[in-house]
Scaffold this motif. Structure first.
Motif, PDB file in Angstrom:
ATOM      1  N   ASP A  74     -24.070 -38.553  15.521  1.00  0.00           N
ATOM      2  CA  ASP A  74     -24.255 -37.132  15.816  1.00  0.00           C
ATOM      3  C   ASP A  74     -25.474 -36.524  15.137  1.00  0.00           C
ATOM      4  O   ASP A  74     -25.575 -35.299  15.010  1.00  0.00           O
ATOM      5  N   LEU A  75     -26.421 -37.348  14.703  1.00  0.00           N
ATOM      6  CA  LEU A  75     -27.639 -36.856  14.052  1.00  0.00           C
ATOM      7  C   LEU A  75     -28.841 -37.460  14.781  1.00  0.00           C
ATOM      8  O   LEU A  75     -29.294 -38.549  14.453  1.00  0.00           O
ATOM      9  N   PRO A  76     -29.370 -36.741  15.792  1.00  0.00           N
ATOM     10  CA  PRO A  76     -30.457 -37.296  16.598  1.00  0.00           C
ATOM     11  C   PRO A  76     -31.721 -37.548  15.781  1.00  0.00           C
ATOM     12  O   PRO A  76     -32.123 -36.718  14.958  1.00  0.00           O
ATOM     13  N   VAL A  77     -32.339 -38.680  16.013  1.00  0.00           N
ATOM     14  CA  VAL A  77     -33.621 -38.984  15.381  1.00  0.00           C
ATOM     15  C   VAL A  77     -34.640 -37.917  15.787  1.00  0.00           C
ATOM     16  O   VAL A  77     -34.725 -37.528  16.953  1.00  0.00           O
ATOM     17  N   GLY A  78     -35.383 -37.423  14.812  1.00  0.00           N
ATOM     18  CA  GLY A  78     -36.381 -36.387  15.053  1.00  0.00           C
ATOM     19  C   GLY A  78     -35.892 -34.982  14.825  1.00  0.00           C
ATOM     20  O   GLY A  78     -36.699 -34.040  14.827  1.00  0.00           O
ATOM     21  N   SER A  79     -34.597 -34.796  14.608  1.00  0.00           N
ATOM     22  CA  SER A  79     -34.059 -33.444  14.426  1.00  0.00           C
ATOM     23  C   SER A  79     -34.248 -32.987  12.980  1.00  0.00           C
ATOM     24  O   SER A  79     -34.160 -33.782  12.040  1.00  0.00           O
ATOM     25  N   PRO A  80     -34.506 -31.690  12.765  1.00  0.00           N
ATOM     26  CA  PRO A  80     -34.702 -31.190  11.399  1.00  0.00           C
ATOM     27  C   PRO A  80     -33.386 -31.124  10.649  1.00  0.00           C
ATOM     28  O   PRO A  80     -32.314 -30.884  11.228  1.00  0.00           O
ATOM     29  N   ALA A  81     -33.467 -31.323   9.348  1.00  0.00           N
ATOM     30  CA  ALA A  81     -32.256 -31.345   8.531  1.00  0.00           C
ATOM     31  C   ALA A  81     -32.629 -31.169   7.065  1.00  0.00           C
ATOM     32  O   ALA A  81     -33.780 -31.318   6.663  1.00  0.00           O
ATOM     33  N   THR A  82     -31.612 -30.852   6.297  1.00  0.00           N
ATOM     34  CA  THR A  82     -31.710 -30.941   4.847  1.00  0.00           C
ATOM     35  C   THR A  82     -30.531 -31.780   4.381  1.00  0.00           C
ATOM     36  O   THR A  82     -29.790 -32.312   5.198  1.00  0.00           O
ATOM     37  N   PHE A  83     -30.375 -31.924   3.079  1.00  0.00           N
ATOM     38  CA  PHE A  83     -29.237 -32.705   2.594  1.00  0.00           C
ATOM     39  C   PHE A  83     -28.657 -32.063   1.343  1.00  0.00           C
ATOM     40  O   PHE A  83     -29.371 -31.465   0.533  1.00  0.00           O
ATOM     41  N   ASN A  84     -27.340 -32.150   1.239  1.00  0.00           N
ATOM     42  CA  ASN A  84     -26.631 -31.725   0.043  1.00  0.00           C
ATOM     43  C   ASN A  84     -26.766 -32.840  -0.988  1.00  0.00           C
ATOM     44  O   ASN A  84     -26.291 -33.953  -0.755  1.00  0.00           O
ATOM     45  N   PRO A  85     -27.387 -32.576  -2.145  1.00  0.00           N
ATOM     46  CA  PRO A  85     -27.632 -33.662  -3.105  1.00  0.00           C
ATOM     47  C   PRO A  85     -26.397 -34.140  -3.858  1.00  0.00           C
ATOM     48  O   PRO A  85     -26.461 -35.165  -4.532  1.00  0.00           O
ATOM     49  N   VAL A  86     -25.290 -33.414  -3.765  1.00  0.00           N
ATOM     50  CA  VAL A  86     -24.087 -33.783  -4.508  1.00  0.00           C
ATOM     51  C   VAL A  86     -23.295 -34.800  -3.679  1.00  0.00           C
ATOM     52  O   VAL A  86     -22.686 -34.450  -2.669  1.00  0.00           O
ATOM     53  N   VAL A  87     -23.330 -36.046  -4.103  1.00  0.00           N
ATOM     54  CA  VAL A  87     -22.739 -37.147  -3.335  1.00  0.00           C
ATOM     55  C   VAL A  87     -21.469 -37.624  -4.031  1.00  0.00           C
ATOM     56  O   VAL A  87     -21.505 -38.067  -5.184  1.00  0.00           O
ATOM     57  N   LEU A  88     -20.347 -37.520  -3.320  1.00  0.00           N
ATOM     58  CA  LEU A  88     -19.070 -37.950  -3.864  1.00  0.00           C
ATOM     59  C   LEU A  88     -18.727 -39.358  -3.381  1.00  0.00           C
ATOM     60  O   LEU A  88     -19.037 -39.716  -2.243  1.00  0.00           O
ATOM     61  N   PRO A  89     -18.060 -40.140  -4.224  1.00  0.00           N
ATOM     62  CA  PRO A  89     -17.531 -41.417  -3.736  1.00  0.00           C
ATOM     63  C   PRO A  89     -16.418 -41.146  -2.733  1.00  0.00           C
ATOM     64  O   PRO A  89     -15.759 -40.099  -2.769  1.00  0.00           O
ATOM     65  N   GLU A  90     -16.217 -42.083  -1.846  1.00  0.00           N
ATOM     66  CA  GLU A  90     -15.188 -41.925  -0.815  1.00  0.00           C
ATOM     67  C   GLU A  90     -13.836 -41.555  -1.433  1.00  0.00           C
ATOM     68  O   GLU A  90     -13.098 -40.731  -0.890  1.00  0.00           O
ATOM     69  N   ALA A  91     -13.521 -42.140  -2.575  1.00  0.00           N
ATOM     70  CA  ALA A  91     -12.214 -41.933  -3.186  1.00  0.00           C
ATOM     71  C   ALA A  91     -11.986 -40.493  -3.642  1.00  0.00           C
ATOM     72  O   ALA A  91     -10.840 -40.066  -3.805  1.00  0.00           O
ATOM     73  N   LEU A  93     -13.299 -37.702  -2.009  1.00  0.00           N
ATOM     74  CA  LEU A  93     -13.558 -36.718  -0.959  1.00  0.00           C
ATOM     75  C   LEU A  93     -12.365 -35.807  -0.710  1.00  0.00           C
ATOM     76  O   LEU A  93     -12.524 -34.585  -0.586  1.00  0.00           O
ATOM     77  N   GLU A  94     -11.173 -36.366  -0.645  1.00  0.00           N
ATOM     78  CA  GLU A  94      -9.996 -35.542  -0.356  1.00  0.00           C
ATOM     79  C   GLU A  94      -9.566 -34.743  -1.574  1.00  0.00           C
ATOM     80  O   GLU A  94      -9.327 -33.530  -1.485  1.00  0.00           O
ATOM     81  N   ALA A  95      -9.492 -35.368  -2.714  1.00  0.00           N
ATOM     82  CA  ALA A  95      -8.988 -34.697  -3.912  1.00  0.00           C
ATOM     83  C   ALA A  95      -9.895 -33.560  -4.356  1.00  0.00           C
ATOM     84  O   ALA A  95      -9.417 -32.561  -4.929  1.00  0.00           O
ATOM     85  N   PHE A  96     -11.214 -33.684  -4.107  1.00  0.00           N
ATOM     86  CA  PHE A  96     -12.159 -32.675  -4.575  1.00  0.00           C
ATOM     87  C   PHE A  96     -12.746 -31.854  -3.439  1.00  0.00           C
ATOM     88  O   PHE A  96     -13.780 -31.199  -3.617  1.00  0.00           O
ATOM     89  N   ALA A  97     -12.093 -31.835  -2.289  1.00  0.00           N
ATOM     90  CA  ALA A  97     -12.547 -30.995  -1.175  1.00  0.00           C
ATOM     91  C   ALA A  97     -12.526 -29.534  -1.604  1.00  0.00           C
ATOM     92  O   ALA A  97     -11.528 -29.033  -2.126  1.00  0.00           O
ATOM     93  N   GLY A  98     -13.657 -28.848  -1.413  1.00  0.00           N
ATOM     94  CA  GLY A  98     -13.765 -27.452  -1.807  1.00  0.00           C
ATOM     95  C   GLY A  98     -14.168 -27.239  -3.248  1.00  0.00           C
ATOM     96  O   GLY A  98     -14.406 -26.103  -3.677  1.00  0.00           O
ATOM     97  N   ARG A  99     -14.264 -28.294  -3.999  1.00  0.00           N
ATOM     98  CA  ARG A  99     -14.738 -28.228  -5.396  1.00  0.00           C
ATOM     99  C   ARG A  99     -15.515 -29.508  -5.712  1.00  0.00           C
ATOM    100  O   ARG A  99     -15.362 -30.114  -6.779  1.00  0.00           O
ATOM    101  N   GLU A 100     -16.350 -29.873  -4.775  1.00  0.00           N
ATOM    102  CA  GLU A 100     -17.057 -31.158  -4.845  1.00  0.00           C
ATOM    103  C   GLU A 100     -17.896 -31.296  -6.107  1.00  0.00           C
ATOM    104  O   GLU A 100     -18.037 -32.395  -6.652  1.00  0.00           O
ATOM    105  N   GLN A 101     -18.448 -30.186  -6.589  1.00  0.00           N
ATOM    106  CA  GLN A 101     -19.332 -30.242  -7.753  1.00  0.00           C
ATOM    107  C   GLN A 101     -18.599 -30.636  -9.028  1.00  0.00           C
ATOM    108  O   GLN A 101     -19.228 -30.973 -10.031  1.00  0.00           O
ATOM    109  N   LEU A 102     -17.267 -30.617  -9.003  1.00  0.00           N
ATOM    110  CA  LEU A 102     -16.479 -30.972 -10.189  1.00  0.00           C
ATOM    111  C   LEU A 102     -16.008 -32.420 -10.186  1.00  0.00           C
ATOM    112  O   LEU A 102     -15.346 -32.858 -11.130  1.00  0.00           O
ATOM    113  N   SER A 103     -16.338 -33.171  -9.157  1.00  0.00           N
ATOM    114  CA  SER A 103     -15.931 -34.570  -9.081  1.00  0.00           C
ATOM    115  C   SER A 103     -16.557 -35.370 -10.225  1.00  0.00           C
ATOM    116  O   SER A 103     -17.780 -35.386 -10.386  1.00  0.00           O
TER     117      SER A 103
END
Length: 345
Positions: A74-91, A93-103
């Motif tokens: 769902d991300l076409p090549v050539g389309s403009p974008a930015t990225f959220n630098p805060v990357v959570l491990p898969e494990a 994602l659910e427990a820290f949904a809505g408070r990702e910065q505290l993972s």
């Protein structure tokens, strides 16, 4: 690809690095421009100890999708974008949904020394961290999403609402972004204290009143706002600015600390306890804060462009860091064009 690498504290160089390849669930972004954040600058000078020689920094960026890994549809090549630098491990994602910065397991692109970040022409990020942007917006505005997300989170942590009198302490890029975030929620009684005349002028172009921080006190803030502040947001974070924020806030008001100018500082605890003021911290943002900041910037509001003071080509990136480290009078943000285009400002 070309990248701007911290060779040693106080020295950056443009170097060649291998082009990265996206794995399953990953996206390769071709960076258009990256903003120089205050934390990058403090890493460059060695002040914060959070950047290291050999590291490619950068987290305030706008890009286009360059390639996608398996499973990304769902991300076409050539389309403009930015990225959220805060990357959570898969494990997490659910427990820290809505408070990702505290993972506790998160990595922050641009801070984690093992990751090649956005002062490179190509970067790999998880697809879930990519935030599409409208084709219609001026592309460089996308580099403002990340600092605006910081401000959106601070305004929400502070609980600012329409009708509040709000003091913003510090008119640098985060303070400027806080003014925009307050506008997003309909707060229109805002005064910003700032030392630099050029930054006060920029903040006034954004539509907020200003006071010279050299002489600003609680009485001056109350006069400018029509009463003590209901909310104060400190975008500096040193002892004197926290003191002003507390003194200028009404009984029962809220002070939010988003600036991190000093890791430790003295605090007049009686201003908190006897005045029943709430003192809250704010650090980065949630995924929703980031998405909301991107949606607002995507509308290309006229005042947003005021936050960009200059755009320089990659070859001038090392000099821009040296200039800022020397306390040059740059009211807003410097962006480094990573795509070979010349700066436009």
């Amino acid at each position: 690809m070309k990248a701007l690498r911290l060779e040693e504290i106080g020295r950056l160089e443009v170097v060649d690095l291998p082009d990265p390849e996206p794995g399953p669930g990953e996206v390769r972004l071709r960076i258009v421009a990256t903003g120089i954040c205050g934390s990058d600058l403090h890493g460059f000078t060695g002040e914060n100890g959070r950047r290291h020689p050999g590291q490619v920094m950068g987290h305030e960026a706008v890009a286009v999708v360059d390639a996608v890994g398996a499973g990304v549809a769902d991300l076409p090549v050539g389309s403009p974008a930015t990225f959220n630098p805060v990357v959570l491990p898969e494990a997490d994602l659910e427990a820290f949904a809505g408070r990702e910065q505290l993972s506790p397991g998160k990595q922050v692109i641009g801070v984690a020394r093992e990751l090649v970040a956005a002062f490179a022409q190509l970067i790999i990020v998880p697809a879930r961290n990519v935030v599409p942007l409208p084709e219609t917006m001026p592309i460089e505005l996308g580099a403002l999403v990340e600092p605006l997300a910081v401000a959106v989170h601070a305004v929400r942590r502070a609980g600012a609402v329409p009708g509040n009198r709000v003091l913003v302490v510090g008119g640098g890029p985060i303070g400027q972004s806080v003014v925009l975030a307050l506008q997003m929620v309909g707060v229109d009684r805002v005064v910003v204290t700032e030392l630099a005349p050029s930054r006060r002028a920029l903040v006034e172009r954004l539509g907020a009143a200003t006071l010279d921080a050299a002489s600003a006190d609680a009485a001056a803030v109350a006069e400018a706002l029509g009463g003590p502040a209901d909310v104060a947001i400190d975008a500096v974070g040193v002892e004197a600015t926290v003191r002003l924020a507390l003194e200028a806030t009404r009984l029962g008001g809220t002070v939010c600390l988003v600036g991190m100018g000093a890791p430790k500082l003295g605090l007049d605890a009686f201003l908190v306890s006897t005045g029943e003021r709430a003192l809250v911290g704010s650090f980065t943002y949630t995924a929703q804060d980031f998405a909301d900041a991107a949606a607002w910037i995507g509308q290309a509001p006229a005042q947003a462009g005021e936050l960009i003071s200059r755009v320089v080509p990659l070859a001038e990136g090392p000099g821009a860091f040296v200039e800022l480290a020397g306390h040059a009078d740059v009211p807003g943000k410097i962006l480094v064009r990573m795509d070979g285009e010349e700066g436009q400002r």
